[in-house]
Enzyme design. Sequence first.
Site, PDB file in Angstrom:
ATOM      1  N   LYS A 243       0.853  -1.198   0.000  1.00 25.65           N
ATOM      2  CA  LYS A 243       0.000   0.000   0.000  1.00 25.65           C
ATOM      3  C   LYS A 243       0.886   1.244   0.000  1.00 25.65           C
ATOM      4  CE  LYS A 243      -3.836   2.083   2.629  1.00 25.65           C
ATOM      5  NZ  LYS A 243      -4.681   1.981   3.832  1.00 25.65           N
TER       6      LYS A 243
ATOM      7  N   SER B 245      -9.611   1.937   2.925  1.00 28.55           N
ATOM      8  CA  SER B 245      -8.778   2.675   2.000  1.00 28.55           C
ATOM      9  C   SER B 245      -7.748   1.799   1.280  1.00 28.55           C
ATOM     10  CB  SER B 245      -8.035   3.791   2.743  1.00 28.55           C
ATOM     11  OG  SER B 245      -7.182   3.243   3.726  1.00 28.55           O
TER      12      SER B 245
ATOM     13  N   SER C 211      -9.667  -0.213   7.226  1.00 27.01           N
ATOM     14  CA  SER C 211      -9.114  -0.125   5.872  1.00 27.01           C
ATOM     15  C   SER C 211      -8.407  -1.358   5.346  1.00 27.01           C
ATOM     16  CB  SER C 211      -8.148   1.052   5.778  1.00 27.01           C
ATOM     17  OG  SER C 211      -8.875   2.229   5.592  1.00 27.01           O
TER      18      SER C 211
HETATM   19  N1  GLN Z   1     -13.086   4.400   6.433  1.00 27.95           N
HETATM   20  C1  GLN Z   1     -12.423   4.883   7.600  1.00 27.95           C
HETATM   21  C2  GLN Z   1     -12.046   6.338   7.432  1.00 27.95           C
HETATM   22  O1  GLN Z   1     -12.305   6.865   6.385  1.00 27.95           O
HETATM   23  C3  GLN Z   1     -11.250   4.029   7.942  1.00 27.95           C
HETATM   24  C4  GLN Z   1     -10.043   4.325   7.148  1.00 27.95           C
HETATM   25  C5  GLN Z   1      -8.836   3.514   7.556  1.00 27.95           C
HETATM   26  O2  GLN Z   1      -8.931   2.501   8.242  1.00 27.95           O
HETATM   27  N2  GLN Z   1      -7.681   4.008   7.170  1.00 27.95           N
HETATM   28  O3  GLN Z   1     -11.530   6.954   8.314  1.00 27.95           O
END
Ligand code: GLN
Length: 488
Positions: free
Chosen positions: A79, A154, A178
């Site tokens: 990532k 994400s 994410s």
């Molecule tokens: N969807 C969540 C956010 O937008 C989690 C994102 C993540 O785990 N990086 O904050």
Amino acid sequence: MNLYELTIHQLQKMLRSGEVTSVDVTKAIYERINDVDKEIHAYISLTREMALEQAEDADRKIKEGGDIPPLLGIPLAIKDVLCIEGVKTTCGSKILSNFIPPYDATVIKRLKANGAIFLGKTNMDEFAMGSSTETSYFGITRNPWSLQHIPGGSSGGSAAALAADECIGALGSDTGGSIRQPAGCCGVVGMKPTYGRVSRFGLVAFASSLDQIGPMTKDVTDTAILMNVISGRDLLDSTSLDVRVPDFTAALRDDVKGLRIGIPREYFVEGMDPEVEDSVSDAIRLLERLGASSREISLPHTDYAISTYYLLASAEASSNLARYDGVKYGYRTDDSNDIMHMYKKTRENGFGAEVKRRIMLGTYALSSGYYDAYYLKAQKVRTLIKDDFDKAFKGCDVLIVPNAPTPPFKIGEKMNNPLQMYLSDIFTISVNLSGIPAISIPCGFSKEGLPIGMQIMGRHFDEETILRIAYTFEQNTDYHLQKPKIKL
Ligand code: GLN
């Protein structure tokens, strides 16, 4: 079977027996990427030259014999939130679009020391803020199971790369779901380890009290293999803890006899997609037939999780992202006449809308006069949420819940409604707020043919029980073996 379809453990054996070379596999994967990534767009950048050099090196070492580290010659996708020395690390943002880190993240160092090969950096929501990989400055990623649907986020690039067989294994990061949510959306496995299990040194920070790095893989065995390599105390990250790192692969037993599963009633609510509910309920019934027991439990503060998370995560993000000011690295506006103007223009042009929304929310929650009402209050509620889990784990070994209330949604569906997007995280964020580990594994498909994931949550530092249940489920089902027919 095509070489790019292999799992880590299959490839380990084939490399050792000399059946294939790492160079062959790496080349086969780049061909696959060439064929499908125009549509999927799992990668932001590829590191072909470096990967092929690493592969040649691995093949040489295998030929020479001697000690073969577990990931020798195995190609992984990373990532784009993790620093690899000399490789562009953008975090899905314009503001880091030219950033080349001068050092490796600790997890990268560990992977390198164990022989891994890096294929490239995968797409993600900008600064890991999002649930759909639609906020990336570099464009969206599509779900290999249906190109009209989101791959989750994400870490949507890593999940899509696995589902489309554009890598053998991957790493993601999980601040509020994410790793797990995109794994669920793409029909692959993803684990968020316990907070403190894996060093975050070299992970671009989003919300430091919640961020965790974890494996994303094609099956549970591969998750255990990667966990063995990335876990452990690191002096460069004072939040990584000095606790015993077990051999996670030893936990992979096809046996759940006597294990107690808790089913939190707050996670099976009205309005939830019936296909998701049925798949997860069927999975729990299967585990019962295999010898586990289950009972309903309560996590009474679940309703407060979304607001607590979005306050705390945004507050921490507003402070973490203050460092992007155009001075030392990253993007800088060329349209400025004094330093204040330069800061403003750089941040105005460098960040996307969602990141700006979080910075504003977080700055507000931390500002004098509002701190007690928002930030401090949210910290207290966070403790209540953690206490719920501590109580639940007195009577259960794990909790099983869905990954998300619905199968993957359509691209564009929630982009104009941030609140709807935030609400889709309801089942994943409490895990980060309380620091416990959880895995997402495939447990079904919707009528439309989209993957459905379920989460297994465990006690702090008890990833082993989670892996054991996940492995048993996998041994007795074939969801993880299904492959998307990518419509090109
Ligand atoms: N969807 C969540 C956010 O937008 C989690 C994102 C993540 O785990 N990086 O904050």
